[in-house]
Design a protein around this motif. Structure first.
Motif, mmCIF file in Angstrom:
data_model
loop_
_atom_site.group_PDB
_atom_site.id
_atom_site.type_symbol
_atom_site.label_atom_id
_atom_site.label_comp_id
_atom_site.label_asym_id
_atom_site.label_seq_id
_atom_site.Cartn_x
_atom_site.Cartn_y
_atom_site.Cartn_z
ATOM 1 N N GLU A 1 7.227 5.231 8.457
ATOM 2 C CA GLU A 1 6.051 5.503 7.626
ATOM 3 C C GLU A 1 6.213 6.707 6.699
ATOM 4 O OE1 GLU A 1 3.579 3.481 7.022
ATOM 5 O OE2 GLU A 1 4.514 2.126 8.462
ATOM 6 N N ASN B 1 0.530 5.572 12.273
ATOM 7 C CA ASN B 1 -0.449 4.754 11.530
ATOM 8 C C ASN B 1 -1.875 4.910 12.041
ATOM 9 O OD1 ASN B 1 0.884 3.571 9.342
ATOM 10 N ND2 ASN B 1 1.821 2.020 10.660
ATOM 11 N N GLY C 1 7.356 4.466 1.927
ATOM 12 C CA GLY C 1 7.549 4.376 3.375
ATOM 13 C C GLY C 1 9.022 4.291 3.709
#
Length: 443
Positions: free
Chosen positions: A272, A229, A292
């Motif tokens: 993710e 992220n 995701g």
């Protein structure tokens, strides 16, 4: 001519009369004693069932054990021919000295053949077929598969457990179920194989059950040293070519789900990655594109420690650090294909992570079955626990954009560490000042 059909829905079929006869093949002691398991030799294949069709396997129950002897026990080994194998499960306070083989769930292959084909339609390590990833059982109950283990066996490599499959597995001519023990020691196998046999042939619209196992250890990530992220990982993936592949097959049928086992020791978050399912003649974008990894498994904000009827966690990383086993069954929303299907998912956004991923895909399709293969036994063994420093990928393997992102991450970390050191020094100085003033004098 009338035709046979294994059912319409789980509950409505209970009220429907059918020309069928129910049967079971099991490991029961045919001498009438209590030795109700089969001992499967090392490096051998044993046929558990050979059923003439037309028919349908309706339920499979299995439990098993594999012990390695560390020293001489205090019970005469010949007594094992006359009693239940209770000592095979637990070491009873010094009466024996044995341990479970921690990896045997990956060393045993489950194989199922339909209608005299020479290739199996199911080829999966025994544990992984029943969502026991990493050779480590966890308790859960979904509609098609459940696992039950005692508290002291749960989350242990090679822990004992009860396995159940309720997948309907129709067949026209013949069903053969085998186990192949690729271990160097025997193991004990209890089993029930419940089935129906029909008088009329199967209907023309019946597809055959399939399951296969895949693994990438590690996945080929381009930035495993990057934090999940982080802005540097947020680059486009507009073709899915480097995604982890759960299933790729040709024919007509429907994909009905998978389980996924991840060993992640990078220290941030293994997910993710978007699922991308390419159906028939799809190029880009695919027919099904998700948002995701946890979203595909129908959780959110990471995986939760919940197990539901069609989705959930068998092992959660908060309970067993570094390990996750997740499942998603498409029971009411199967992904149908006419010619081919390719089920994929990113290993980290844009495939930047290099974790150990293993998966079992479940699907139905027409025969002939694809030629399924699996990895050799030494490449199927689970990843042991422990911290691993994420290694950088050689620069000549990176695209120009990936190389820029790696450089940007290095610079951001340098600036962050420099500022953090300044702030830490400020706090240390505050502590010194307060320590000097933290004096109580006698009045």
């Amino acid at each position: 001519m009338t035709s046979s059909h294994p059912g319409h829905s789980m509950l409505s079929d209970l009220a429907r009369l059918k020309d069928a006869r129910t049967g079971r093949l099991s490991s029961w002691d045919q001498e009438g004693k209590n030795q109700d398991y089969w001992l499967i030799p090392a490096n051998s294949t044993v046929r558990l069932a050979d059923i003439e069709g037309p028919g349908c396997i309706t339920h499979i129950w299995m439990t098993q054990f594999c012990r390695r002897v560390l020293g001489a026990g205090l019970i005469d080994p010949t007594a094992g021919n006359y009693v239940a194998p209770v000592f095979e499960i637990h070491n009873a306070l010094g009466l024996n000295w044995e341990v479970a083989d921690p990896h045997y769930y990956r060393k045993v292959l489950l194989k199922i053949y339909w209608d005299d084909q020479d290739t199996p339609s199911v080829l999966v390590p025994l544990g992984d077929f029943f969502c026991t990833g990493h050779s480590m059982p966890g308790n859960f109950s979904s509609l098609p598969i459940s696992v039950s283990s005692k508290p002291e066996e749960r989350y242990r490599f090679g822990g004992s457990a009860a396995f159940n499959s309720y997948f309907q597995m129709p067949f026209g001519k013949r069903a053969i179920i085998e186990v192949e023990n690729q271990n160097d020691v025997p193991y004990g196998q209890y089993f029930y194989i419940d089935f129906e046999r029909y008088e009329a042939p199967l209907a023309d619209d019946i597809a055959y059950f399939h399951a296969s196992w895949r693994r990438e250890n590690p996945c080929g990530g381009w930035g495993p040293n990057l934090q999940t992220n982080s802005p540097e990982t947020n680059i486009p993936n507009l073709d899915g070519k480097d995604n982890y592949v759960i299933l790729e097959t040709e024919g007509r049928g429907q994909y009905v789900g998978c389980n996924l086992s991840v060993a992640h020791f990078q220290g941030s978050w293994w997910g993710e990655g978007d699922e991308m399912i390419f159906v028939d003649e799809d190029t880009w974008p695919p027919s099904i594109h998700g948002t995701g990894t946890e979203d595909y498994f129908n959780h959110a904000w990471g995986m939760q420690n919940n197990a539901f009827l069609t989705n959930g966690s068998v092992i959660h990383e908060s309970i067993v650090p570094g390990y996750q086993v997740s499942y998603r069954f498409h029971l009411t929303d199967p992904v149908r294909f006419k010619n081919r299907i390719r089920v994929t998912i990113e290993h980290g956004h844009a495939n930047h992570l290099s974790d150990d991923w293993a998966s079992t895909a479940y699907w139905y399709q027409t025969l002939p079955s694809p030629k399924l293969t699996t990895l050799p036994v030494e490449q199927r063994l689970p990843t042991p626990p422990g911290d691993r420093a994420p290694e950088r990928v050689a620069r000549d393997r990176l695209t120009p954009e990936q190389a820029r992102q790696i450089d940007a991450a290095d610079e951001r970390f340098r600036a962050y560490a420099e500022l953090r050191d300044i702030e830490i020094e400020k706090k240390l100085e505050t502590t010194r000042r307060r320590s000097a003033a933290n004096v109580a004098k006698k009045i």
